[in-house]
Design a protein around this motif. Structure first.
Motif, PDB file in Angstrom:
ATOM      1  N   GLU A  70     -17.835  18.102 -93.621  1.00  0.00           N
ATOM      2  CA  GLU A  70     -17.456  19.283 -92.859  1.00  0.00           C
ATOM      3  C   GLU A  70     -17.387  18.949 -91.375  1.00  0.00           C
ATOM      4  OE1 GLU A  70     -20.409  22.254 -93.425  1.00  0.00           O
ATOM      5  OE2 GLU A  70     -22.010  21.073 -92.520  1.00  0.00           O
ATOM      6  N   ASP A  71     -16.753  19.827 -90.622  1.00  0.00           N
ATOM      7  CA  ASP A  71     -16.671  19.623 -89.180  1.00  0.00           C
ATOM      8  C   ASP A  71     -18.035  19.874 -88.539  1.00  0.00           C
ATOM      9  OD1 ASP A  71     -14.009  19.124 -89.513  1.00  0.00           O
ATOM     10  OD2 ASP A  71     -13.328  21.093 -88.803  1.00  0.00           O
ATOM     11  N   SER A  72     -18.364  19.066 -87.562  1.00  0.00           N
ATOM     12  CA  SER A  72     -19.642  19.231 -86.853  1.00  0.00           C
ATOM     13  C   SER A  72     -19.486  19.989 -85.543  1.00  0.00           C
ATOM     14  CB  SER A  72     -20.274  17.859 -86.583  1.00  0.00           C
ATOM     15  OG  SER A  72     -19.408  17.051 -85.812  1.00  0.00           O
ATOM     16  N   ILE A  73     -18.242  20.162 -85.083  1.00  0.00           N
ATOM     17  CA  ILE A  73     -17.984  20.885 -83.836  1.00  0.00           C
ATOM     18  C   ILE A  73     -17.106  22.087 -84.131  1.00  0.00           C
ATOM     19  CG2 ILE A  73     -16.895  20.781 -81.565  1.00  0.00           C
ATOM     20  CD1 ILE A  73     -17.719  17.908 -81.356  1.00  0.00           C
ATOM     21  N   HIS A  74     -17.604  23.257 -83.810  1.00  0.00           N
ATOM     22  CA  HIS A  74     -16.868  24.501 -84.024  1.00  0.00           C
ATOM     23  C   HIS A  74     -16.907  25.311 -82.726  1.00  0.00           C
ATOM     24  CE1 HIS A  74     -16.808  23.840 -88.408  1.00  0.00           C
ATOM     25  NE2 HIS A  74     -18.061  23.437 -88.253  1.00  0.00           N
ATOM     26  N   LEU A  75     -15.931  25.128 -81.895  1.00  0.00           N
ATOM     27  CA  LEU A  75     -15.856  25.921 -80.664  1.00  0.00           C
ATOM     28  C   LEU A  75     -15.188  27.259 -80.958  1.00  0.00           C
ATOM     29  CD1 LEU A  75     -14.795  23.328 -77.947  1.00  0.00           C
ATOM     30  CD2 LEU A  75     -17.062  24.266 -78.356  1.00  0.00           C
ATOM     31  N   PRO A  76     -15.561  28.289 -80.200  1.00  0.00           N
ATOM     32  CA  PRO A  76     -14.887  29.587 -80.385  1.00  0.00           C
ATOM     33  C   PRO A  76     -13.395  29.473 -80.088  1.00  0.00           C
ATOM     34  CG  PRO A  76     -16.856  29.797 -79.014  1.00  0.00           C
ATOM     35  CD  PRO A  76     -16.611  28.330 -79.176  1.00  0.00           C
ATOM     36  N   LYS A  77     -12.633  30.363 -80.708  1.00  0.00           N
ATOM     37  CA  LYS A  77     -11.182  30.345 -80.494  1.00  0.00           C
ATOM     38  C   LYS A  77     -10.843  30.641 -79.041  1.00  0.00           C
ATOM     39  CE  LYS A  77      -6.871  32.348 -82.188  1.00  0.00           C
ATOM     40  NZ  LYS A  77      -6.248  33.330 -83.110  1.00  0.00           N
ATOM     41  N   ASP A  78     -11.619  31.546 -78.440  1.00  0.00           N
ATOM     42  CA  ASP A  78     -11.380  31.930 -77.045  1.00  0.00           C
ATOM     43  C   ASP A  78     -12.512  31.422 -76.162  1.00  0.00           C
ATOM     44  OD1 ASP A  78      -9.035  33.375 -77.688  1.00  0.00           O
ATOM     45  OD2 ASP A  78     -10.264  35.082 -78.316  1.00  0.00           O
ATOM     46  N   PHE A  79     -12.164  31.040 -74.939  1.00  0.00           N
ATOM     47  CA  PHE A  79     -13.133  30.619 -73.928  1.00  0.00           C
ATOM     48  C   PHE A  79     -13.038  31.614 -72.773  1.00  0.00           C
ATOM     49  CE2 PHE A  79     -14.570  27.971 -70.331  1.00  0.00           C
ATOM     50  CZ  PHE A  79     -15.764  27.494 -70.855  1.00  0.00           C
ATOM     51  N   PRO A  80     -13.768  32.737 -72.867  1.00  0.00           N
ATOM     52  CA  PRO A  80     -13.611  33.808 -71.862  1.00  0.00           C
ATOM     53  C   PRO A  80     -14.096  33.381 -70.480  1.00  0.00           C
ATOM     54  CG  PRO A  80     -15.490  34.252 -73.284  1.00  0.00           C
ATOM     55  CD  PRO A  80     -14.812  33.040 -73.855  1.00  0.00           C
ATOM     56  N   VAL A  81     -13.187  33.419 -69.524  1.00  0.00           N
ATOM     57  CA  VAL A  81     -13.496  33.026 -68.151  1.00  0.00           C
ATOM     58  C   VAL A  81     -13.253  34.219 -67.233  1.00  0.00           C
ATOM     59  CG1 VAL A  81     -12.985  31.422 -66.284  1.00  0.00           C
ATOM     60  CG2 VAL A  81     -12.800  30.664 -68.651  1.00  0.00           C
ATOM     61  N   ARG A  82     -14.170  34.466 -66.315  1.00  0.00           N
ATOM     62  CA  ARG A  82     -14.038  35.580 -65.397  1.00  0.00           C
ATOM     63  C   ARG A  82     -14.010  35.087 -63.956  1.00  0.00           C
ATOM     64  NH1 ARG A  82     -19.992  38.469 -64.890  1.00  0.00           N
ATOM     65  NH2 ARG A  82     -21.129  36.610 -64.241  1.00  0.00           N
ATOM     66  N   VAL A  83     -13.476  35.903 -63.091  1.00  0.00           N
ATOM     67  CA  VAL A  83     -13.522  35.653 -61.646  1.00  0.00           C
ATOM     68  C   VAL A  83     -14.257  36.819 -61.000  1.00  0.00           C
ATOM     69  CG1 VAL A  83     -11.454  34.227 -61.546  1.00  0.00           C
ATOM     70  CG2 VAL A  83     -11.247  36.693 -61.362  1.00  0.00           C
ATOM     71  N   GLN A  84     -15.074  36.521 -60.011  1.00  0.00           N
ATOM     72  CA  GLN A  84     -15.896  37.537 -59.373  1.00  0.00           C
ATOM     73  C   GLN A  84     -15.485  37.814 -57.925  1.00  0.00           C
ATOM     74  OE1 GLN A  84     -19.711  35.472 -60.233  1.00  0.00           O
ATOM     75  NE2 GLN A  84     -20.296  37.351 -61.311  1.00  0.00           N
ATOM     76  N   ARG A  85     -14.667  36.934 -57.370  1.00  0.00           N
ATOM     77  CA  ARG A  85     -14.253  37.092 -55.981  1.00  0.00           C
ATOM     78  C   ARG A  85     -12.733  37.134 -55.888  1.00  0.00           C
ATOM     79  NH1 ARG A  85     -18.389  33.452 -55.982  1.00  0.00           N
ATOM     80  NH2 ARG A  85     -16.955  31.688 -55.899  1.00  0.00           N
ATOM     81  N   LEU A  86     -12.253  37.761 -54.855  1.00  0.00           N
ATOM     82  CA  LEU A  86     -10.820  38.018 -54.721  1.00  0.00           C
ATOM     83  C   LEU A  86     -10.008  36.723 -54.669  1.00  0.00           C
ATOM     84  CD1 LEU A  86      -8.591  40.130 -54.351  1.00  0.00           C
ATOM     85  CD2 LEU A  86      -8.986  40.012 -51.878  1.00  0.00           C
ATOM     86  N   TYR A  87     -10.472  35.733 -53.894  1.00  0.00           N
ATOM     87  CA  TYR A  87      -9.711  34.494 -53.712  1.00  0.00           C
ATOM     88  C   TYR A  87     -10.272  33.344 -54.550  1.00  0.00           C
ATOM     89  CZ  TYR A  87      -7.350  36.725 -49.792  1.00  0.00           C
ATOM     90  OH  TYR A  87      -6.588  37.562 -49.024  1.00  0.00           O
ATOM     91  N   GLN A  88     -11.042  33.668 -55.580  1.00  0.00           N
ATOM     92  CA  GLN A  88     -11.663  32.619 -56.380  1.00  0.00           C
ATOM     93  C   GLN A  88     -10.622  31.758 -57.090  1.00  0.00           C
ATOM     94  OE1 GLN A  88     -14.596  34.097 -59.085  1.00  0.00           O
ATOM     95  NE2 GLN A  88     -15.466  32.089 -59.508  1.00  0.00           N
ATOM     96  N   GLN A  89      -9.595  32.376 -57.652  1.00  0.00           N
ATOM     97  CA  GLN A  89      -8.556  31.610 -58.346  1.00  0.00           C
ATOM     98  C   GLN A  89      -7.785  30.723 -57.364  1.00  0.00           C
ATOM     99  OE1 GLN A  89      -6.365  33.491 -61.687  1.00  0.00           O
ATOM    100  NE2 GLN A  89      -7.300  35.409 -60.973  1.00  0.00           N
ATOM    101  N   PHE A  90      -7.529  31.250 -56.173  1.00  0.00           N
ATOM    102  CA  PHE A  90      -6.828  30.448 -55.158  1.00  0.00           C
ATOM    103  C   PHE A  90      -7.679  29.249 -54.737  1.00  0.00           C
ATOM    104  CE2 PHE A  90      -6.026  29.439 -50.680  1.00  0.00           C
ATOM    105  CZ  PHE A  90      -4.675  29.112 -50.737  1.00  0.00           C
ATOM    106  N   ASN A  91      -8.978  29.473 -54.537  1.00  0.00           N
ATOM    107  CA  ASN A  91      -9.869  28.380 -54.144  1.00  0.00           C
ATOM    108  C   ASN A  91      -9.957  27.319 -55.234  1.00  0.00           C
ATOM    109  OD1 ASN A  91     -10.449  29.680 -51.718  1.00  0.00           O
ATOM    110  ND2 ASN A  91     -12.254  30.725 -52.536  1.00  0.00           N
ATOM    111  N   VAL A  92      -9.985  27.741 -56.480  1.00  0.00           N
ATOM    112  CA  VAL A  92     -10.023  26.781 -57.586  1.00  0.00           C
ATOM    113  C   VAL A  92      -8.715  26.005 -57.653  1.00  0.00           C
ATOM    114  CG1 VAL A  92     -10.058  26.569 -60.107  1.00  0.00           C
ATOM    115  CG2 VAL A  92     -11.734  28.027 -58.946  1.00  0.00           C
ATOM    116  N   MET A  93      -7.593  26.693 -57.440  1.00  0.00           N
ATOM    117  CA  MET A  93      -6.302  26.002 -57.431  1.00  0.00           C
ATOM    118  C   MET A  93      -6.270  24.932 -56.347  1.00  0.00           C
ATOM    119  SD  MET A  93      -2.488  27.279 -56.416  1.00  0.00           S
ATOM    120  CE  MET A  93      -2.940  27.010 -54.703  1.00  0.00           C
ATOM    121  N   MET A  94      -6.778  25.246 -55.163  1.00  0.00           N
ATOM    122  CA  MET A  94      -6.803  24.280 -54.073  1.00  0.00           C
ATOM    123  C   MET A  94      -7.718  23.104 -54.410  1.00  0.00           C
ATOM    124  SD  MET A  94      -4.709  25.277 -51.771  1.00  0.00           S
ATOM    125  CE  MET A  94      -5.199  24.231 -50.408  1.00  0.00           C
ATOM    126  N   ALA A  95      -8.883  23.396 -54.974  1.00  0.00           N
ATOM    127  CA  ALA A  95      -9.821  22.330 -55.320  1.00  0.00           C
ATOM    128  C   ALA A  95      -9.245  21.408 -56.381  1.00  0.00           C
ATOM    129  CB  ALA A  95     -11.141  22.932 -55.803  1.00  0.00           C
TER     130      ALA A  95
END
Length: 275
Positions: A70-95
């Protein structure tokens, strides 16, 4: 005469500035390419280790089915990711863009470095330096790939499957995952440059293979500490990070022995040449 020396000094400074500018431009161009393709890169590369079809998980599950059935690794189908700050996605894109630009342009940066130092070298030294320069970017890239395919997937797997209560609903922070991603991959890329450092220390007469063999146990303890720093708190990720570093240390011992023997041979032949 002093004016000539001053002009020569500033000439070297100007030449170094040119190499630095070209290296920075290479990083900027690579970062812009990554930034314009950020959606595809985030979906397929950045979040790749969070999916069950990631190559590392497929290999592990393949052998797991052969051994355990049998498989030993079973990750969930979805990996829920959240952002808490307004420019967080922009900062991650730059990084991600800047980091990816550095990684993509790293071979060119090393080549520019070699172009700057090579005119001051003798033909024999220039020939040896080509090997060292190529080793720098190859080892860095191997370290990056090792962090991406070997360490990061198991770190993500542990973080996802570890639970203290079924009541808790997982919701992962984008910045936390970005920090883990850059910490593991960049850390492994830098650590894999260890053999190059050993080569220079041996060449300068600071390090010997006897010293490295004598303090092998101390080095292993230090490697485990470094592995714990660049990985999360789980033991599996730390072991997966420590194993290639231990192999790298053993390789460094062999390289140190070869370099030390070569230096001793050259020193033994020096009186004969002088006579």
């Amino acid at each position: 005469m002093s004016e000539g020396k001053e002009m020569s000094f500033w000439g070297h400074i100007g030449e170094l500035r040119g190499h630095l500018i070209r290296s920075i431009l290479a990083i900027v161009v690579a970062a812009f390419v990554i930034g314009f393709n950020i959606n595809w890169i985030m979906d397929h590369i950045f979040f790749g280790p969070t999916r069950n079809d990631f190559p590392t998980f497929r290999v592990v599950n393949h052998f797991s089915r052969m051994i355990l059935g049998e498989d030993s690794i079973h990750l969930p189908k979805d990996f829920p990711v959240r952002v808490q700050r307004l420019y967080q996605q922009f900062n991650v894109m730059m990084a991600v863009s800047i980091f990816g630009g550095i990684v993509a342009a790293f071979p060119y940066i090393v080549w520019e470095l070699w172009r700057f130092i090579s005119p001051a070298l003798h033909p024999k030294e220039r020939k040896n330096s080509i090997f060292i320069i190529n080793s720098v970017w190859i080892l860095f890239m191997v370290g990056v790939l090792c962090g991406y395919f070997l360490i990061l997937p198991f770190a993500v797997n542990f973080g996802v499957i570890f639970k203290i209560s079924d009541i808790i609903v997982p919701l992962y922070d984008l910045s936390d995952y970005t920090t883990l991603f850059l910490q593991v991959i960049l850390g492994m890329g830098i650590i894999f440059l260890f053999p190059v450092l050993i080569y220079f220390l041996t060449t300068l007469g600071i390090l010997t293979p006897t010293f490295m063999k004598t303090y092998r146990r101390h080095a292993i303890v230090l490697i485990m500490v470094v592995a714990a720093i660049i990985t999360p708190a789980d033991v599996l990720s730390m072991i997966m990070a420590a194993l290639p570093l231990i192999i790298l240390y053993e390789f460094s011992i062999m390289m140190c022995a070869y370099t030390h023997k070569k230096i001793q041979k050259a020193a033994a032949n020096l009186p004969a040449v002088q006579e």
